[in-house]
Design an enzyme around this catalytic site. Structure first.
Site: not given
Length: 185
Positions: A94, A38
């Site tokens: 993230k 990701s």
């Protein structure tokens, strides 16, 4: 007697080393292994990184007692390690995109803040994001997160609990140490 004194000195040294390592590991640094794609190309699957737990202040869980004291707010584009809002037993990593009080909207793969006509600079992502999402109104003391590999990232767009609260942030990613050494930004 001299032998027992030497043994006691070794035991004290071992105790001190163990205490120092525990303090560093639980108060100063977090060691994380990246399990998914990701955040690629910034951080690759299998990379090992250090995060700095004190980057934004103190946010600790010591013996069942949470201690949270904010010193600094996360900034847009910081890469942070946090407790996944839908299952706090998991840690995610993230990039901060939306800040408290902002409206985040994704139109044709570009991210816009507060209705701006100019999208955010996303030159660090490996390919253009697909789709349109939002708008999302980021609550106070919360953050909207996106992975850098946006077409392959389970992030704020898809979570049941869309936003990461400040008290869920564990630290700021600062250094990749495996497979090679590199500052994370």
């Amino acid at each position: 007697m001299k032998v027992w004194r030497e043994i006691w000195d070794y035991i004290k040294m071992i105790i001190i080393v163990v205490v120092v390592v525990l303090v560093i590991n639980n108060v100063v640094l977090i060691n994380a292994k990246i399990p998914s794609a990701s955040m690629e190309k910034t951080i690759m699957t299998g990379d090992r990184i250090f995060g700095f737990r004190l980057a934004y202040g103190v946010n600790l869980d010591l013996f069942g007692h949470e201690i949270t004291k904010k010193v600094k707010d996360p900034e847009r584009f910081d890469i942070v390690i946090f407790k996944y809002p839908d299952d706090e037993s998991q840690l995610f990593i993230k990039r901060v995109i939306g800040l408290p009080g902002e409206t985040v909207e994704i139109r044709d793969g570009k991210v816009y803040i507060d209705g701006s006509d100019t999208p955010l600079d996303d030159s660090f992502i490996p390919e253009t994001m697909k789709g349109s999402f939002g708008p999302y109104q980021v609550p106070e003391d919360c953050y909207f997160m996106l992975g850098d590999n946006r077409n392959n990232s389970k992030d704020s767009r898809y979570w049941q609990n869309t936003y990461v609260r400040f008290d869920q942030i564990v630290g700021k990613a600062v250094l990749r140490y495996y497979p090679s050494i590199k500052l994370v930004n």
